[in-house]
Design an enzyme around this catalytic site. Structure first.
Site, PDB file in Angstrom:
ATOM      1  N   HIS A 217      33.083  63.320  46.489  1.00 44.46           N
ATOM      2  CA  HIS A 217      34.505  63.649  46.649  1.00 44.46           C
ATOM      3  C   HIS A 217      34.787  65.106  46.344  1.00 44.46           C
ATOM      4  O   HIS A 217      35.762  65.668  46.829  1.00 44.46           O
ATOM      5  CB  HIS A 217      35.361  62.684  45.834  1.00 44.46           C
ATOM      6  CG  HIS A 217      35.410  61.331  46.467  1.00 44.46           C
ATOM      7  ND1 HIS A 217      34.603  60.300  46.069  1.00 44.46           N
ATOM      8  CD2 HIS A 217      36.103  60.893  47.548  1.00 44.46           C
ATOM      9  CE1 HIS A 217      34.825  59.258  46.843  1.00 44.46           C
ATOM     10  NE2 HIS A 217      35.719  59.582  47.752  1.00 44.46           N
ATOM     11  N   ARG A 315      44.483  60.221  51.600  1.00 45.14           N
ATOM     12  CA  ARG A 315      43.815  59.706  50.398  1.00 45.14           C
ATOM     13  C   ARG A 315      44.798  59.774  49.231  1.00 45.14           C
ATOM     14  O   ARG A 315      44.833  60.763  48.490  1.00 45.14           O
ATOM     15  CB  ARG A 315      42.582  60.551  50.076  1.00 45.14           C
ATOM     16  CG  ARG A 315      41.395  60.367  51.029  1.00 45.14           C
ATOM     17  CD  ARG A 315      40.226  61.238  50.569  1.00 45.14           C
ATOM     18  NE  ARG A 315      38.975  60.855  51.164  1.00 45.14           N
ATOM     19  CZ  ARG A 315      38.381  61.527  52.157  1.00 45.14           C
ATOM     20  NH1 ARG A 315      38.944  62.592  52.673  1.00 45.14           N
ATOM     21  NH2 ARG A 315      37.214  61.126  52.629  1.00 45.14           N
ATOM     22  N   ARG A 349      46.135  55.432  53.100  1.00 44.33           N
ATOM     23  CA  ARG A 349      45.172  54.538  52.446  1.00 44.33           C
ATOM     24  C   ARG A 349      45.696  54.222  51.056  1.00 44.33           C
ATOM     25  O   ARG A 349      46.062  55.132  50.309  1.00 44.33           O
ATOM     26  CB  ARG A 349      43.808  55.202  52.332  1.00 44.33           C
ATOM     27  CG  ARG A 349      42.864  54.309  51.538  1.00 44.33           C
ATOM     28  CD  ARG A 349      41.480  54.810  51.525  1.00 44.33           C
ATOM     29  NE  ARG A 349      41.317  55.971  50.675  1.00 44.33           N
ATOM     30  CZ  ARG A 349      40.174  56.647  50.606  1.00 44.33           C
ATOM     31  NH1 ARG A 349      39.150  56.297  51.350  1.00 44.33           N
ATOM     32  NH2 ARG A 349      40.071  57.676  49.818  1.00 44.33           N
ATOM     33  N   GLU A 438      33.735  50.091  55.075  1.00 46.89           N
ATOM     34  CA  GLU A 438      32.915  50.947  54.208  1.00 46.89           C
ATOM     35  C   GLU A 438      31.734  50.179  53.632  1.00 46.89           C
ATOM     36  O   GLU A 438      30.890  50.746  52.957  1.00 46.89           O
ATOM     37  CB  GLU A 438      33.757  51.470  53.040  1.00 46.89           C
ATOM     38  CG  GLU A 438      35.007  52.180  53.486  1.00 46.89           C
ATOM     39  CD  GLU A 438      35.710  52.868  52.348  1.00 46.89           C
ATOM     40  OE1 GLU A 438      35.497  54.063  52.170  1.00 46.89           O
ATOM     41  OE2 GLU A 438      36.472  52.198  51.634  1.00 46.89           O
ATOM     42  N   ASN A 461      31.153  57.667  54.883  1.00 46.68           N
ATOM     43  CA  ASN A 461      30.578  58.138  53.612  1.00 46.68           C
ATOM     44  C   ASN A 461      30.122  56.947  52.771  1.00 46.68           C
ATOM     45  O   ASN A 461      28.988  56.881  52.298  1.00 46.68           O
ATOM     46  CB  ASN A 461      31.615  58.929  52.808  1.00 46.68           C
ATOM     47  CG  ASN A 461      32.278  60.014  53.621  1.00 46.68           C
ATOM     48  OD1 ASN A 461      31.685  60.528  54.557  1.00 46.68           O
ATOM     49  ND2 ASN A 461      33.505  60.350  53.278  1.00 46.68           N
ATOM     50  N   ASP A 462      31.035  55.998  52.601  1.00 46.19           N
ATOM     51  CA  ASP A 462      30.671  54.833  51.801  1.00 46.19           C
ATOM     52  C   ASP A 462      29.815  53.862  52.598  1.00 46.19           C
ATOM     53  O   ASP A 462      28.926  53.211  52.035  1.00 46.19           O
ATOM     54  CB  ASP A 462      31.926  54.134  51.271  1.00 46.19           C
ATOM     55  CG  ASP A 462      32.413  54.785  49.995  1.00 46.19           C
ATOM     56  OD1 ASP A 462      31.568  55.049  49.125  1.00 46.19           O
ATOM     57  OD2 ASP A 462      33.610  55.061  49.879  1.00 46.19           O
ATOM     58  N   ARG A 472      26.121  58.274  46.957  1.00 41.06           N
ATOM     59  CA  ARG A 472      26.557  59.400  47.788  1.00 41.06           C
ATOM     60  C   ARG A 472      26.623  60.719  47.028  1.00 41.06           C
ATOM     61  O   ARG A 472      26.795  61.777  47.627  1.00 41.06           O
ATOM     62  CB  ARG A 472      27.909  59.084  48.429  1.00 41.06           C
ATOM     63  CG  ARG A 472      29.027  58.886  47.449  1.00 41.06           C
ATOM     64  CD  ARG A 472      30.243  58.273  48.103  1.00 41.06           C
ATOM     65  NE  ARG A 472      31.148  59.259  48.646  1.00 41.06           N
ATOM     66  CZ  ARG A 472      32.320  58.969  49.203  1.00 41.06           C
ATOM     67  NH1 ARG A 472      32.707  57.712  49.322  1.00 41.06           N
ATOM     68  NH2 ARG A 472      33.109  59.902  49.653  1.00 41.06           N
ATOM     69  N   CYS A 509      36.798  57.909  59.875  1.00 41.40           N
ATOM     70  CA  CYS A 509      37.482  58.882  59.018  1.00 41.40           C
ATOM     71  C   CYS A 509      36.551  59.428  57.938  1.00 41.40           C
ATOM     72  O   CYS A 509      36.976  60.177  57.077  1.00 41.40           O
ATOM     73  CB  CYS A 509      38.729  58.284  58.393  1.00 41.40           C
ATOM     74  SG  CYS A 509      38.366  56.930  57.274  1.00 41.40           S
TER      75      CYS A 509
HETATM   76  C1  PEP Z   1      34.504  57.127  53.400  1.00 47.05           C
HETATM   77  O1  PEP Z   1      33.986  56.454  52.505  1.00 47.05           O
HETATM   78  O2  PEP Z   1      33.916  57.502  54.439  1.00 47.05           O
HETATM   79  C2  PEP Z   1      35.908  57.550  53.264  1.00 47.05           C
HETATM   80  C3  PEP Z   1      36.547  58.146  54.236  1.00 47.05           C
HETATM   81  O3  PEP Z   1      36.503  57.330  52.043  1.00 47.05           O
HETATM   82  P1  PEP Z   1      36.207  58.275  50.772  1.00 47.05           P
HETATM   83  O4  PEP Z   1      35.313  59.391  51.224  1.00 47.05           O
HETATM   84  O5  PEP Z   1      37.506  58.771  50.263  1.00 47.05           O
HETATM   85  O6  PEP Z   1      35.540  57.342  49.850  1.00 47.05           O
HETATM   86 MG    MG Z   2      35.242  55.598  50.976  1.00 46.03          MG
END
Ligand code: PEP
Ligand code: MG
Length: 564
Positions: A217, A315, A349, A438, A461-462, A472, A509
């Protein structure tokens, strides 16, 4: 922005020549060919810039006590240290706004507290050296606060930060925390928390950290701010303060020991490139006119930029990272309405707390495996009121502004979670309800999920983290987190296919959506929108405009065929 001080220093303690921890060699051409040394990390936020390094100091280590010959001098150091901490915090408060300024002022008042000063001074006069006198006084005050319980006990942790600052001053070390040198600089740190990154001032040119992963993040916040950033850069903490470095947030390369002239040229080149890309406008389309919505990932209204077709990921947890008290309904309405007023459609979200985004006001218990624990929508299992208040606030902000608010939940794993969320959101009057994909379980059941909700948004990402069981934030596992991994692409393709069958939108996203090399591939897999940091939009628009839909599909098929 004030000027950067000169003259440029040499590379200090960095050895000349190839010093890449990944076996990279020093190129003898390119914009920074004259650099004294090079380091390589993972580029996580595109852009090139250059400037002097300032390292963020960690908490000081208290040395063994030393024999005191002049207790009066030690007591004077104690008073000076507390005064310096208070003055530093007040100075920061003066250049900060809103709640952050109030917090800094409150902390300055604690450092200035006469009882604390008398206690520390007294301990110095009784024979302790200044650092130990400060340590002892702060420790006693911390215990006293903790014993009171409730809100005051929560403030006890603040005293640790003040103690570290005062002890560092007394030891002649830089104060821990974000530096404020009064000129633009490249911030270097072992690691940065999302809260640190959110609080960065406008004088930060780029971020370089020794640890961290590509979709942490912290990287996301840097991208949101348009700051070039490199993580997992081994050796960067050995670069002395003041050394002028070039930072390439795309390749991850750090050129150490530039001259001031080279640094100024790098900043000018970057400025010109951003201006060129910013000139591209219009909706997202492939070369043969297939529409792909280009949307923004934002953490607050301050992140919004013109030129996109709406917000694809708001977010909301980024608004409240530092908060010790829950945000009220009214406060949430104001924050959401600010975004709704400036963007046509906004996908909000609901709070995604947990792991590296702790929200202290939730008071969640510590967990042995936070990434696999109570995060995202799962917080609702413990604190259902939090989601209800947030949904009420989103609905009210939409009503007040006439905006089209879509809402989605993070970390959804089962159909029951999705249907429960959809029922509650619709009961509040929110018309479009979706979920994030995710977790592999959600991707595998995409078809069934779309019977419950209006859209899916794939958080790559998740989804990568959970598909490959790779944290991550872990710099050594970057290859497993690479969104070109065919297993991840298979899951994305399944979701896109489910969306096509149901006639419902399925977007991406995660950070992959903002990569101009990956965006066409995702379109080829069938996703209908791409949501990304505002800084990424122009390059993605340019990449899509250069390829037909068929060419995007060919790229997708080739990627699915790769062996990793
Ligand atoms: C993701 O996990 O791809 C996502 C967009 O949420 P975040 O990166 O805020 O966990
Ligand atoms: Mg995420």
């Amino acid at each position: 922005m004030p000027d950067i001080p000169g003259p440029g220093s040499s590379g200090g303690g960095i050895p000349p020549g190839p010093v890449s921890p990944r076996g990279g060699t020093r190129p003898d051409s390119g914009p920074w060919a004259g650099a004294a040394g090079r380091l390589t990390g993972l580029g996580v936020s595109q852009g090139r810039t250059a400037g002097p390094v300032i390292r963020m100091a960690g908490p000081p280590r208290l040395p063994a006590p030393h024999a005191v010959t002049d207790p009066g001098a030690e007591a004077a150091t104690v008073v000076k240290a507390l005064g310096a901490v208070a003055a530093d915090l007040n100075e920061r408060a003066a250049t900060t706004q809103g709640e952050a300024a109030e917090i800094l002022e409150a902390l300055a008042m604690i450092a200035d507290d006469p009882m604390l000063r008398e206690e520390a001074e007294g301990r110095a006069r009784d024979g302790l050296d200044a650092p130990h006198a400060l340590d002892a006084a702060f420790t006693r005050h911390r215990e006293a606060l903790a014993a009171l319980g409730g809100y005051l006990a929560e403030r006890a942790a603040d005293l640790d930060d003040l103690k570290h600052r005062a002890v560092a001053f007394a030891l002649g070390l830089p104060m821990p925390g974000l530096p404020a040198p009064g000129h633009p600089y490249v911030l270097v740190a072992e690691d940065l928390s999302p809260a640190d990154t959110a609080g960065l001032g406008s004088d930060v040119l780029a971020l370089v950290t020794e640890r961290g992963g590509p979709t942490s993040h912290t990287a996301i916040l840097a991208r949101g701010r348009g700051l070039p950033a490199v993580v997992a850069c081994k050796g960067i903490m050995d670069v002395p303060d003041g050394t002028v470095v070039g930072v390439d947030g795309t390749t991850g390369e750090i050129a150490v020991g530039l001259t001031q002239e080279e640094a100024a040229e790098a900043r000018e080149r970057e400025h010109a490139e951003r201006a060129r890309l910013a000139a591209s406008t219009g909706p997202g389309r492939t070369a043969d006119g297939h529409p792909v919505k280009l949307l923004l990932n934002v953490g607050s209204a301050a992140d919004l930029r013109p030129g996109a077709e709406g917000v694809g990921l708001f977010r909301t947890e980024f608004l409240f990272l530092d908060r010790k008290q829950a945000p009220s309904f009214e406060e949430q309405v104001t924050a959401y309405a600010e975004v709704f007023r400036q963007a046509e459609t906004v996908v909000v979200r609901t709070l995604d707390a947990g792991t590296d985004k702790p929200l202290p006001f939730l008071g969640l218990p510590e967990e042995p495996n936070p990434a696999l624990g109570v995060r995202g929508l799962r917080v609702d299992r413990l604190l259902p009121d939090v989601l209800d208040t947030q949904l009420d606030a989103i609905a009210e902000a939409a009503r007040a502004t006439g905006a089209q608010a879509w809402v989605m939940a993070p970390m959804v794993t089962t159909i029951a979670e999705a249907s429960g969320f959809a029922r509650r959101a619709r009961a509040k009057g929110i018309a479009r309800v979706g979920v994030m994909v995710e977790v592999p379980a959600a991707a595998l059941r995409a078809r069934r999920l779309l019977q419950e909700v209006d859209f899916l948004s794939i958080g790559t990402n998740d989804l990568a983290q959970y598909t490959f069981a790779a944290d991550r934030q872990h710099s050594a596992l970057a290859d497993l987190l690479d969104p070109r991994q065919p297993a991840l692409l298979d899951l994305i393709a399944m979701c896109a296919q489910a969306g096509r069958e149901a006639g419902k939108p399925v977007g991406v996203c995660g950070e992959a959506a903002g990569d101009p090399l990956l965006a066409p591939l995702l379109v080829g897999l069938g996703v209908t929108s791409l949501s990304m940091a505002p800084v990424c939009v122009p390059a993605v628009r340019e990449a899509l405009a250069g390829l037909t839909l068929e060419e995007c599909r060919e790229r997708a098929l080739a990627a699915l065929d790769q062996v990793w």
